[in-house]
Enzyme design. Sequence first.
Site, PDB file in Angstrom:
ATOM      1  N   ASN A  20       0.883  -1.265   0.257  1.00 50.83           N
ATOM      2  CA  ASN A  20       0.075   0.409  -0.126  1.00 50.83           C
ATOM      3  C   ASN A  20       1.028   1.340   0.201  1.00 50.83           C
ATOM      4  OD1 ASN A  20       0.800   1.073   2.442  1.00 50.83           O
ATOM      5  ND2 ASN A  20       0.142  -1.415   3.313  1.00 50.83           N
TER       6      ASN A  20
ATOM      7  N   LYS B  17       8.932 -16.353 -10.629  1.00 49.66           N
ATOM      8  CA  LYS B  17       8.270 -15.492 -11.238  1.00 49.66           C
ATOM      9  C   LYS B  17       7.086 -15.766 -11.385  1.00 49.66           C
ATOM     10  CE  LYS B  17       9.096 -11.051 -14.369  1.00 49.66           C
ATOM     11  NZ  LYS B  17       9.617 -11.421 -15.703  1.00 49.66           N
TER      12      LYS B  17
ATOM     13  N   LYS C 298     -12.685  -0.156  16.276  1.00 54.96           N
ATOM     14  CA  LYS C 298     -12.075  -0.908  15.997  1.00 54.96           C
ATOM     15  C   LYS C 298     -11.361  -0.691  17.798  1.00 54.96           C
ATOM     16  CE  LYS C 298     -10.487  -0.717  11.660  1.00 54.96           C
ATOM     17  NZ  LYS C 298     -10.534   0.104  10.148  1.00 54.96           N
TER      18      LYS C 298
HETATM   19  O1  PMT Z   1       2.859   6.184   6.526  1.00 57.83           O
HETATM   20  P1  PMT Z   1       1.797   7.123   6.094  1.00 57.83           P
HETATM   21  O2  PMT Z   1       2.507   7.326   4.417  1.00 57.83           O
HETATM   22  O3  PMT Z   1       2.582   8.293   7.108  1.00 57.83           O
HETATM   23  O4  PMT Z   1       0.822   6.904   6.108  1.00 57.83           O
HETATM   24  C1  PMT Z   1       0.304   6.887   7.627  1.00 57.83           C
HETATM   25  C2  PMT Z   1      -0.865   6.252   7.681  1.00 57.83           C
HETATM   26  C3  PMT Z   1      -2.022   6.632   6.680  1.00 57.83           C
HETATM   27  C4  PMT Z   1      -0.418   4.853   7.055  1.00 57.83           C
HETATM   28  C5  PMT Z   1      -1.451   6.156   9.477  1.00 57.83           C
HETATM   29  O5  PMT Z   1      -1.997   7.489   9.764  1.00 57.83           O
HETATM   30  C6  PMT Z   1      -2.397   4.980   9.289  1.00 57.83           C
HETATM   31  O6  PMT Z   1      -3.490   5.161   9.234  1.00 57.83           O
HETATM   32  N1  PMT Z   1      -2.426   3.982   9.544  1.00 57.83           N
HETATM   33  C7  PMT Z   1      -3.069   2.720  10.144  1.00 57.83           C
HETATM   34  C8  PMT Z   1      -3.394   1.979   8.872  1.00 57.83           C
HETATM   35  C9  PMT Z   1      -4.129   0.854   8.838  1.00 57.83           C
HETATM   36  O7  PMT Z   1      -3.394   0.124   8.680  1.00 57.83           O
HETATM   37  O8  PMT Z   1      -5.206   0.992   9.031  1.00 57.83           O
HETATM   38  P2  PMT Z   1      -6.873  -0.342   9.582  1.00 57.83           P
HETATM   39  O9  PMT Z   1      -7.643   0.838   9.498  1.00 57.83           O
HETATM   40  O10 PMT Z   1      -6.245  -0.843   8.491  1.00 57.83           O
HETATM   41  O11 PMT Z   1      -6.335  -0.947  10.921  1.00 57.83           O
HETATM   42  C10 PMT Z   1      -6.392  -0.417  12.560  1.00 57.83           C
HETATM   43  C11 PMT Z   1      -5.201  -0.277  13.077  1.00 57.83           C
HETATM   44  O12 PMT Z   1      -5.075  -2.038  13.389  1.00 57.83           O
HETATM   45  C12 PMT Z   1      -3.463  -0.103  13.063  1.00 57.83           C
HETATM   46  O13 PMT Z   1      -3.170   0.348  14.650  1.00 57.83           O
HETATM   47  C13 PMT Z   1      -3.357  -1.259  12.331  1.00 57.83           C
HETATM   48  O14 PMT Z   1      -1.693  -0.724  12.255  1.00 57.83           O
HETATM   49  C14 PMT Z   1      -3.915  -2.359  12.973  1.00 57.83           C
HETATM   50  N2  PMT Z   1      -3.297  -3.964  11.919  1.00 57.83           N
HETATM   51  C15 PMT Z   1      -4.251  -4.145  10.870  1.00 57.83           C
HETATM   52  C16 PMT Z   1      -4.556  -4.683  10.536  1.00 57.83           C
HETATM   53  C17 PMT Z   1      -3.599  -5.946  11.172  1.00 57.83           C
HETATM   54  N3  PMT Z   1      -3.611  -6.958   9.840  1.00 57.83           N
HETATM   55  N4  PMT Z   1      -3.405  -5.459  11.538  1.00 57.83           N
HETATM   56  C18 PMT Z   1      -3.053  -4.592  12.714  1.00 57.83           C
HETATM   57  O15 PMT Z   1      -2.077  -4.718  13.449  1.00 57.83           O
END
Ligand code: PMT
Length: 403
Positions: free
Chosen positions: A214, A293, A340
């Site tokens: 991403n 590949k 969440k």
């Molecule tokens: O890196 P930058 O370019 O500065 O951008 C910042 C950001 C947009 C990445 C950051 O601000 C942000 O939003 N990070 C969390 C992104 C994310 O995965 O969000 P989510 O809503 O999908 O997940 C919720 C939380 O669960 C997050 O804290 C994530 O780290 C965590 N997660 C999600 C999926 C997973 N399999 N395991 C996790 O721990």
Amino acid sequence: MTEKKTIVIGVTGGIAAYKVTDLVSRLKKRGFEVEVMMTEAAQELVAPLTFRVISGRPVRLDLFDESEGDPAEVEHIAIADRADLIVIVPATANIMAKAAAGIADDLVSTVILAADSPVLYFPAMNTRMWEHPATQNSVAVLRERGFKVVDPAEGRLACGTVGRGRLPDIETLEEKILAVMAESERERDYAGKTVLITAGPTEEPIDPVRCITNHSSGKMGCALAKAALRRGAEVHLVCGPIRVDPPAGVRVYPVRTALEMKAQTEALYDAADVTIMAAAVADYRVKDAAAQKIKKDGSTLTLELTPNPDILASLGERKHGVLVGFAAETERLAENARRKLEQKHVDMIVANDVSPASGVFGGDTNTVAIFRKNGATDCPKMTKEALADVILDEIKNLEETKE
Ligand code: PMT
């Protein structure tokens, strides 16, 4: 009893040097340890003995003087280490030019170069010297490096001219010094804490040369790491392939996939007082990544994806300390963030709108809402650096209300 803070005062050769005696006396009365060092020119204007009597401590004059201090210590480094704040007052054009250029040819300039505490300059000089482009350039360089230089006041100067260049009155000096001391204390409010942060994207291999990922750059996680480090924390940063340099001084654990991030984060979690999950972890990985590949043969290709474990949710199940997650949403921000917060058993969710128009992925700014169990805070648009401090402030508040 809390240890007394040490203010090191560097007196340089301005006519206002005599006024510093009053400043030393006031700071002593406020309970600070005050240690004075003087340049050769300053000693022509005020006798070192005056400062010795007022401060109650030896006055440091010479880089190579071995009569005072501990012989086992390198004196200028020991002075710099002892200082919670260094104040250069009055600061001549000469000392600021030397500090800006990194010249260390006497005790005062050497201590400035060796310091890792804040340095506060109170310039005082003739108006033309103050306005000279060379002096203005030194001031600009020092400010750019994060040092504080207080503009001199206007009025009649010792040389008879009227203009800018006077040392501000002693009350103003005292006030500025107290403000910097308070600020630097706040800025060490994470001392003794271990902060674990995740940053950046993960990469899930499709074959040896392709992956699912991403647009996360790692800027948000690195801004948090930098702020926590500045505020005194030991910082562990688990990061996917990020596009920015992690801050120096942070312990970095590079990973690639969500499974690697999970293993590394879990290994560090028990030792962390505060955990902040800013990484954009891939929710799915390719079920059976190809060992070689994949060749194109003109037909469509279907990849089977399998869910990755949710790292944050698994930490939430054995939660300790403060656990903070992010929520990256393109719709129903508040509703999704609250869900969440509950489902992942975390203390706080920082919710951001990551629709392409927001420019949050990879950008330098962010607009978030912070959700806690007992309420929410809307934050205006700000740099990720500024936001990092807001998030750390919120965590501090949360810890204080828990106690
Ligand atoms: O890196 P930058 O370019 O500065 O951008 C910042 C950001 C947009 C990445 C950051 O601000 C942000 O939003 N990070 C969390 C992104 C994310 O995965 O969000 P989510 O809503 O999908 O997940 C919720 C939380 O669960 C997050 O804290 C994530 O780290 C965590 N997660 C999600 C999926 C997973 N399999 N395991 C996790 O721990």
